[in-house]
Design a protein around this motif. Structure first.
Motif, PDB file in Angstrom:
ATOM      1  N   LYS A 274      -7.680  13.494  -2.729  1.00  0.00           N
ATOM      2  CA  LYS A 274      -6.287  13.955  -2.713  1.00  0.00           C
ATOM      3  C   LYS A 274      -5.315  12.989  -2.045  1.00  0.00           C
ATOM      4  N   ASN A 275      -5.790  11.827  -1.650  1.00  0.00           N
ATOM      5  CA  ASN A 275      -4.881  10.849  -1.062  1.00  0.00           C
ATOM      6  C   ASN A 275      -3.821  10.458  -2.096  1.00  0.00           C
ATOM      7  N   PRO A 276      -2.537  10.577  -1.769  1.00  0.00           N
ATOM      8  CA  PRO A 276      -1.480  10.322  -2.762  1.00  0.00           C
ATOM      9  C   PRO A 276      -1.481   8.895  -3.308  1.00  0.00           C
ATOM     10  N   ILE A 277      -1.808   7.926  -2.461  1.00  0.00           N
ATOM     11  CA  ILE A 277      -1.859   6.534  -2.938  1.00  0.00           C
ATOM     12  C   ILE A 277      -3.034   6.359  -3.893  1.00  0.00           C
ATOM     13  N   LEU A 278      -4.165   6.927  -3.520  1.00  0.00           N
ATOM     14  CA  LEU A 278      -5.351   6.854  -4.376  1.00  0.00           C
ATOM     15  C   LEU A 278      -5.081   7.507  -5.729  1.00  0.00           C
ATOM     16  N   LEU A 279      -4.414   8.641  -5.712  1.00  0.00           N
ATOM     17  CA  LEU A 279      -4.105   9.340  -6.963  1.00  0.00           C
ATOM     18  C   LEU A 279      -3.203   8.497  -7.857  1.00  0.00           C
ATOM     19  N   LYS A 280      -2.269   7.771  -7.260  1.00  0.00           N
ATOM     20  CA  LYS A 280      -1.402   6.889  -8.046  1.00  0.00           C
ATOM     21  C   LYS A 280      -2.215   5.776  -8.700  1.00  0.00           C
ATOM     22  N   ILE A 281      -3.145   5.215  -7.933  1.00  0.00           N
ATOM     23  CA  ILE A 281      -3.979   4.132  -8.465  1.00  0.00           C
ATOM     24  C   ILE A 281      -4.858   4.637  -9.604  1.00  0.00           C
ATOM     25  N   LEU A 282      -5.492   5.778  -9.390  1.00  0.00           N
ATOM     26  CA  LEU A 282      -6.415   6.311 -10.397  1.00  0.00           C
ATOM     27  C   LEU A 282      -5.693   6.766 -11.660  1.00  0.00           C
ATOM     28  N   SER A 283      -4.440   7.153 -11.512  1.00  0.00           N
ATOM     29  CA  SER A 283      -3.650   7.529 -12.691  1.00  0.00           C
ATOM     30  C   SER A 283      -2.926   6.318 -13.274  1.00  0.00           C
ATOM     31  N   GLN A 284      -3.250   5.143 -12.711  1.00  0.00           N
ATOM     32  CA  GLN A 284      -2.740   3.849 -13.180  1.00  0.00           C
ATOM     33  C   GLN A 284      -1.218   3.763 -13.142  1.00  0.00           C
ATOM     34  N   GLN A 285      -0.651   4.371 -12.102  1.00  0.00           N
ATOM     35  CA  GLN A 285       0.775   4.228 -11.848  1.00  0.00           C
ATOM     36  C   GLN A 285       1.004   2.972 -11.004  1.00  0.00           C
ATOM     37  N   PRO A 286       2.192   2.396 -11.071  1.00  0.00           N
ATOM     38  CA  PRO A 286       2.487   1.216 -10.244  1.00  0.00           C
ATOM     39  C   PRO A 286       2.403   1.559  -8.755  1.00  0.00           C
ATOM     40  N   VAL A 287       1.807   0.670  -7.989  1.00  0.00           N
ATOM     41  CA  VAL A 287       1.719   0.866  -6.537  1.00  0.00           C
ATOM     42  C   VAL A 287       2.175  -0.408  -5.833  1.00  0.00           C
ATOM     43  N   GLU A 288       2.815  -0.229  -4.703  1.00  0.00           N
ATOM     44  CA  GLU A 288       3.268  -1.368  -3.914  1.00  0.00           C
ATOM     45  C   GLU A 288       2.103  -1.936  -3.099  1.00  0.00           C
ATOM     46  N   THR A 289       2.204  -3.214  -2.777  1.00  0.00           N
ATOM     47  CA  THR A 289       1.169  -3.865  -1.972  1.00  0.00           C
ATOM     48  C   THR A 289       0.991  -3.156  -0.639  1.00  0.00           C
ATOM     49  N   GLU A 290       2.106  -2.715  -0.057  1.00  0.00           N
ATOM     50  CA  GLU A 290       2.045  -2.018   1.231  1.00  0.00           C
ATOM     51  C   GLU A 290       1.249  -0.722   1.123  1.00  0.00           C
TER      52      GLU A 290
END
Length: 292
Positions: free
Chosen positions: A106-122
């Motif tokens: 349920k980590n929001p950053i992890l969910l963005k990555i797994l759904s292949q959404q753009p993520v910032e380096t930070e």
């Protein structure tokens, strides 16, 4: 023992009892900590392995599958064990406590990555700081085992490119493994071609040692094909030799081997590559004559 007891339960109960095994094991370690010495490396090694094994189990479990009281007891016991160990300067349970409180997936950053959404380096750096490389490696392995290739590809790529991880070789191998599973995708071929040949050879060796001959063969064949087409001769002999051994292992047929060599010879653009192909043919023919 507890493990034997857990393994004797049926499949639906198995996870609950295994979780109880880990809870009691971690709790027992925390209780015994005042009597243990950190001068012995095995002391912290035991706890580290317990944490990783427990996390591996949790990756495949939905909180909905567990009785509420089981999950609450586990979280409470884990926090108490963590607090007890902190008194001795040991924070090995910190990541596990954080991940379980938040929710394993349920980590929001992890969910963005797994759904292949753009993520910032930070954001990626924050996730790495929170979980560390070992937990992320286990996530990727679980995703691969579950055949979640796009998700494993996205996560392994970001980790492999991160400057926050000192040794990215395992993530690079995971990323290349993901790419091999989606070949002959053109983008995957281009990504594989970017990797240094010596690094590719190391990955091939690792895959072989792990019993992943098919993936090693796909990677080797893909990279060698790119070399032949681009006239790159860097580590060409080692690459050709690896390919020949894998080809014969995957398909022992001499006729198939010779035909593949002929196909490679057709697209080869350098004499060096042709000489490499001739050498492996001579070696295989000599071996065949010796057996006869």
């Amino acid at each position: 023992t507890l493990l034997q007891y857990a393994s004797n339960k049926n499949a639906s109960e198995h996870i609950v009892y295994l979780l109880e095994v880990y809870r009691l094991a971690i709790q027992s370690f925390a209780s015994a900590r005042p009597y243990l010495t950190t001068e012995c490396e095995d002391v912290l090694l035991v706890l580290g392995r317990l944490v990783l094994s427990c996390f591996e189990l949790l990756l495949s479990v939905s909180e909905n599958e567990l009785p509420c009281e089981t999950w609450v007891l586990f979280l409470q016991s884990l926090q108490e064990s963590h607090d007890a160990l902190l008194e001795f300067g040991n924070n090995n349970l910190q990541i596990l406590v954080h991940v379980t409180k938040e929710g394993v997936w349920k980590n929001p950053i992890l969910l963005k990555i797994l759904s292949q959404q753009p993520v910032e380096t930070e954001e990626v750096n924050k996730l790495i700081a929170q979980e560390g490389p070992f937990f992320l490696q286990m996530r990727i392995k679980h995703l691969l085992k579950s055949n979640c290739i796009p998700q494993a590809t996205a996560l392994s790529k970001l980790c492999a490119e991160s400057k926050e991880i000192s040794n990215v070789s395992s993530f690079q191998q995971a990323y290349i493994t993901c790419l091999c599973s989606i070949l002959p995708n053109e983008d995957a071929i281009k990504e594989i071609a970017k990797v240094d040949c010596k690094e590719v050879l190391d990955i091939i060796c690792n895959l072989e040692s792990e019993g992943q001959d098919n993936t090693a063969f796909v990677l080797c064949t893909t990279y060698l094909t790119q070399q032949l087409q681009t006239a790159s001769v860097y580590c060409s002999w080692e690459l050709t030799l690896f390919w020949s051994k894998l080809q014969r292992r995957i398909d022992p047929s001499v006729d198939t081997f010779l035909e593949r060599c002929r196909q490679f010879g057709v697209i080869a653009k350098t004499q060096q590559h042709l000489f490499c192909l001739i050498r492996v043919i001579q070696t295989e023919v000599s071996n065949l004559c010796f057996l006869c």
